[in-house]
Scaffold this motif. Sequence first.
Motif, PDB file in Angstrom:
ATOM      1  N   ASP A   4       0.812  -1.212   0.000  1.00 32.81           N
ATOM      2  CA  ASP A   4       0.000   0.000   0.000  1.00 32.81           C
ATOM      3  C   ASP A   4       0.847   1.264   0.000  1.00 32.81           C
ATOM      4  O   ASP A   4       0.428   2.282   0.505  1.00 32.81           O
ATOM      5  CB  ASP A   4      -0.933   0.019   1.215  1.00 32.81           C
ATOM      6  CG  ASP A   4      -2.100  -0.926   1.061  1.00 32.81           C
ATOM      7  OD1 ASP A   4      -2.305  -1.438  -0.055  1.00 32.81           O
ATOM      8  OD2 ASP A   4      -2.799  -1.158   2.048  1.00 32.81           O
ATOM      9  N   HIS A   6       3.316   4.403  -1.769  1.00 29.99           N
ATOM     10  CA  HIS A   6       3.342   5.305  -2.910  1.00 29.99           C
ATOM     11  C   HIS A   6       4.769   5.781  -3.088  1.00 29.99           C
ATOM     12  O   HIS A   6       5.465   6.062  -2.112  1.00 29.99           O
ATOM     13  CB  HIS A   6       2.416   6.500  -2.688  1.00 29.99           C
ATOM     14  CG  HIS A   6       2.302   7.354  -3.911  1.00 29.99           C
ATOM     15  ND1 HIS A   6       1.369   7.114  -4.890  1.00 29.99           N
ATOM     16  CD2 HIS A   6       3.018   8.405  -4.330  1.00 29.99           C
ATOM     17  CE1 HIS A   6       1.509   8.000  -5.858  1.00 29.99           C
ATOM     18  NE2 HIS A   6       2.513   8.801  -5.543  1.00 29.99           N
ATOM     19  N   ASN A  30       2.292  -0.921 -10.950  1.00 28.73           N
ATOM     20  CA  ASN A  30       1.029  -0.237 -10.706  1.00 28.73           C
ATOM     21  C   ASN A  30       1.253   1.273 -10.802  1.00 28.73           C
ATOM     22  O   ASN A  30       1.821   1.878  -9.905  1.00 28.73           O
ATOM     23  CB  ASN A  30       0.493  -0.619  -9.326  1.00 28.73           C
ATOM     24  CG  ASN A  30      -0.796   0.085  -8.987  1.00 28.73           C
ATOM     25  OD1 ASN A  30      -1.304   0.911  -9.745  1.00 28.73           O
ATOM     26  ND2 ASN A  30      -1.337  -0.242  -7.829  1.00 28.73           N
ATOM     27  N   GLN A  31       0.793   1.878 -11.870  1.00 30.41           N
ATOM     28  CA  GLN A  31       1.020   3.304 -12.105  1.00 30.41           C
ATOM     29  C   GLN A  31       0.258   4.188 -11.123  1.00 30.41           C
ATOM     30  O   GLN A  31       0.613   5.354 -10.951  1.00 30.41           O
ATOM     31  CB  GLN A  31       0.669   3.670 -13.545  1.00 30.41           C
ATOM     32  CG  GLN A  31       1.565   2.996 -14.574  1.00 30.41           C
ATOM     33  CD  GLN A  31       3.038   3.332 -14.374  1.00 30.41           C
ATOM     34  OE1 GLN A  31       3.431   4.483 -14.424  1.00 30.41           O
ATOM     35  NE2 GLN A  31       3.849   2.314 -14.134  1.00 30.41           N
ATOM     36  N   ASP A  32      -0.758   3.644 -10.456  1.00 28.38           N
ATOM     37  CA  ASP A  32      -1.490   4.422  -9.455  1.00 28.38           C
ATOM     38  C   ASP A  32      -0.643   4.682  -8.218  1.00 28.38           C
ATOM     39  O   ASP A  32      -0.951   5.580  -7.436  1.00 28.38           O
ATOM     40  CB  ASP A  32      -2.773   3.704  -9.043  1.00 28.38           C
ATOM     41  CG  ASP A  32      -3.776   3.616 -10.186  1.00 28.38           C
ATOM     42  OD1 ASP A  32      -3.714   4.470 -11.103  1.00 28.38           O
ATOM     43  OD2 ASP A  32      -4.608   2.693 -10.159  1.00 28.38           O
ATOM     44  N   SER A  33       0.400   3.896  -8.036  1.00 34.36           N
ATOM     45  CA  SER A  33       1.232   4.045  -6.840  1.00 34.36           C
ATOM     46  C   SER A  33       2.523   4.814  -7.120  1.00 34.36           C
ATOM     47  O   SER A  33       3.399   4.872  -6.268  1.00 34.36           O
ATOM     48  CB  SER A  33       1.557   2.669  -6.250  1.00 34.36           C
ATOM     49  OG  SER A  33       2.344   1.928  -7.158  1.00 34.36           O
ATOM     50  N   SER A  35       4.222   8.548  -8.681  1.00 32.16           N
ATOM     51  CA  SER A  35       4.127   9.921  -9.192  1.00 32.16           C
ATOM     52  C   SER A  35       5.461  10.275  -9.826  1.00 32.16           C
ATOM     53  O   SER A  35       6.522   9.891  -9.321  1.00 32.16           O
ATOM     54  CB  SER A  35       3.852  10.911  -8.057  1.00 32.16           C
ATOM     55  OG  SER A  35       2.623  10.666  -7.466  1.00 32.16           O
TER      56      SER A  35
END
Length: 98
Positions: A4, A6, A30-33, A35
């Motif tokens: 979980d 980032h 996982n590109q959501d994690s 920036s």
Amino acid sequence: MEGDGHVTIADINSSMLEEGKKRALNLKLNQDSVSWVECDAENLPMESDSYSAYTIAFGIHNVTHIDKALDEVYRVLEPGGRFLCLEFSQVNPAALRW
């Protein structure tokens, strides 16, 4: 919970960021994690006390003002955060090298 987290990947060079994005896609990360931020290590756009860890690899020797870059490291790290630096330069005095 494991997984979980980032990650913020920052570089002053947009071409390096684009290469990193390509590699991340190839690895199916996982590109959501993640920036991606184009910025200068001496003037980070991140909020103070907002990261639990900060890593830099082969970058300290590339900044113009190492002291400013290190000030930014400690500004964005939360209390108790970890700073990890990977460099191959020589440290003086010799007693601190290992």
